[in-house]
Design an enzyme around this catalytic site. Structure first.
Site, PDB file in Angstrom:
ATOM      1  CG  HIS A   1      -2.851  -1.551  -3.012  1.00  0.00           C
ATOM      2  ND1 HIS A   1      -4.038  -1.718  -2.540  1.00  0.00           N
ATOM      3  CD2 HIS A   1      -2.577  -0.072  -2.953  1.00  0.00           C
ATOM      4  CE1 HIS A   1      -4.638  -0.800  -2.193  1.00  0.00           C
ATOM      5  NE2 HIS A   1      -3.681   0.282  -2.470  1.00  0.00           N
TER       6      HIS A   1
ATOM      7  CE  LYS B   1     -11.123   2.798   1.300  1.00  0.00           C
ATOM      8  NZ  LYS B   1     -10.669   1.793   1.277  1.00  0.00           N
TER       9      LYS B   1
ATOM     10  CB  THR C   1     -12.388  -0.852   3.529  1.00  0.00           C
ATOM     11  OG1 THR C   1     -11.360   0.122   3.767  1.00  0.00           O
ATOM     12  CG2 THR C   1     -13.167  -0.496   2.088  1.00  0.00           C
TER      13      THR C   1
ATOM     14  NE  ARG D   1      -3.655   0.014   2.707  1.00  0.00           N
ATOM     15  CZ  ARG D   1      -4.467  -0.418   3.882  1.00  0.00           C
ATOM     16  NH1 ARG D   1      -4.582  -1.338   4.347  1.00  0.00           N
ATOM     17  NH2 ARG D   1      -5.196   0.771   4.275  1.00  0.00           N
TER      18      ARG D   1
ATOM     19  NE  ARG E   1      -7.575   3.261   3.674  1.00  0.00           N
ATOM     20  CZ  ARG E   1      -8.054   2.628   4.501  1.00  0.00           C
ATOM     21  NH1 ARG E   1      -8.043   2.776   5.751  1.00  0.00           N
ATOM     22  NH2 ARG E   1      -8.440   1.509   3.977  1.00  0.00           N
TER      23      ARG E   1
HETATM   24  C1  R5P Z   1      -7.308   0.219   0.100  1.00  0.00           C
HETATM   25  O1  R5P Z   1      -7.078   0.862  -0.763  1.00  0.00           O
HETATM   26  C2  R5P Z   1      -7.456  -1.172  -0.143  1.00  0.00           C
HETATM   27  O2  R5P Z   1      -7.994  -1.591  -1.403  1.00  0.00           O
HETATM   28  C3  R5P Z   1      -8.340  -2.050   0.887  1.00  0.00           C
HETATM   29  O3  R5P Z   1      -9.683  -1.484   1.039  1.00  0.00           O
HETATM   30  C4  R5P Z   1      -7.770  -1.701   2.342  1.00  0.00           C
HETATM   31  O4  R5P Z   1      -6.481  -2.183   2.162  1.00  0.00           O
HETATM   32  C5  R5P Z   1      -8.312  -2.472   3.388  1.00  0.00           C
HETATM   33  O5  R5P Z   1      -7.978  -1.836   4.658  1.00  0.00           O
HETATM   34  P1  R5P Z   1      -8.917  -2.146   5.851  1.00  0.00           P
HETATM   35  O6  R5P Z   1      -9.509  -3.163   5.955  1.00  0.00           O
HETATM   36  O7  R5P Z   1      -8.017  -1.643   6.987  1.00  0.00           O
HETATM   37  O8  R5P Z   1      -9.983  -0.830   5.573  1.00  0.00           O
END
Ligand code: R5P
Length: 327
Positions: A131, A198, A233, A97, A200
């Site tokens: 990713h 979404k 997420t 990531r 962050r």
């Molecule tokens: C984010 O960009 C990825 O595609 C996933 O949504 C993310 O890694 C999921 O992380 P978490 O379970 O901590 O929300």
């Protein structure tokens, strides 16, 4: 004469490595890994590797940094044991990531991982669902990226679309990145798509869902993501989908990292079933909650890809045409 193949396993995911070796019809190569009291790691290779076509299977699972260093030392040991060629098989790529410089004064750590893996002696990399695709470009050696899609599609056809009419499903992409990365799901499954908007705000692993783009009312929503880390997420998305009138919420993700108390939080969420791959060890984490998780065995894809690499055959044949364009 073609070099002999030999497959080794690091200590991150012996279960997957065993299944891959069984499918290849060979025992795993012998190796011994020690962690000393000063936390230094030593790897000793127990088989002759001279001029051989060597594969080392090591994923990024807890403890991530130990397993990473063990992989680097493993590759280095094999290089110095005079292997003909070494392929690092990394089902879940470490620090994936951290793939861009989107803040001041940070490292693009996934690029650093690529540098380390190459410097340690890998001549090729075999991985799965990165990713982001630019990670392939961080390397100056060939990187084969497998996509878990054929195994997920087989499960959807065999189980999900038998439980409920296929036309009642909508694929819900967990964010804009997933919508881009998994566009071929909709092409191949011929299902409509909704997208979670979404963002962050910080590094607290608490994503904010602004809205759901698309029609989910009365639908069976299948959320698609590459990985589940904290579970934030999926949980936030599922709650939003329930609010928007979804009939059922299910989720599918390739890499079940399931960090911290993700499993406990996910089982309290509106998600009925979570379908995951086994690129990291997951059975212990979901113990007691097996009814809410379906773990798909991805070893057939890794074994076939290793055979293709060894034989110099194309990997594209492992995927249906719409998926093939993306790997
Ligand atoms: C984010 O960009 C990825 O595609 C996933 O949504 C993310 O890694 C999921 O992380 P978490 O379970 O901590 O929300």
């Amino acid at each position: 004469m073609k070099a002999e193949m030999i497959v080794f396993s690091g200590s991150s995911h012996p279960g997957l490595a065993e299944r891959v070796a069984q499918r290849l019809g060979k025992p795993l190569g012998k190796s011994h890994s020690v962690k000393f009291t000063n936390e230094n790691i030593m790897v000793r290779i127990g088989d002759n590797c001279r001029e051989k076509d060597v594969f080392v299977i090591q994923t990024s699972s807890t403890p991530v940094n130990d397993h990473l260093v063990e992989l680097l030392i493993f590759l280095d040991a094999i290089k110095y044991a005079s292997a003909g060629r070494v392929t690092a098989v990394i089902p879940y790529f470490p620090y994936c990531r951290s793939d861009k410089k989107d803040e001041p004064r940070i490292s693009v750590a996934a690029r650093l991982m690529a540098d380390l893996i190459q410097t340690s002696g890998a001549a090729r990399v075999l991985t799965m669902n990165l990713h982001s695709p630019q990670i392939q470009g961080f390397f100056r050696i060939p990187v084969d990226q497998l996509l878990a899609a054929p195994i997920f599609f087989e499960y959807f056809d065999r189980v999900l679309f038998k439980e409920e009419r296929k036309e009642d499903f909508v694929l819900v992409m967990s964010d804009a990145g997933a919508a881009k990365a998994f566009g071929y799901y909709s092409d191949e499954l011929k299902l409509p798509v909704a997208i979670i908007d979404k963002f962050r705000p910080d590094h607290s692993e608490k994503p904010i869902i602004r809205q759901v783009i698309g029609d989910v009312r009365g639908k069976a929503c299948l959320i698609i993501d590459d990985e589940i880390a904290s579970g934030g997420t999926l949980i936030e998305a599922a709650e939003k989908l329930a609010e928007e009138g979804a009939k059922r919420v299910l989720a599918a993700a390739v890499h079940p990292v399931l960090s911290g108390n993700a499993v406990e939080r996910l089982v309290k969420s509106p998600i009925e079933r979570i379908i995951v791959g086994d690129t990291v060890p997951v059975r212990d984490k979901i113990q007691g909650h097996e009814d809410r998780f379906e773990v798909l065995d991805l070893s057939p894809l890794f074994a076939r890809a290793i055979e293709c690499i060894h034989d110099g055959a194309s990997l594209s044949e492992l995927f249906p045409p719409s998926v093939r364009r993306r790997h």
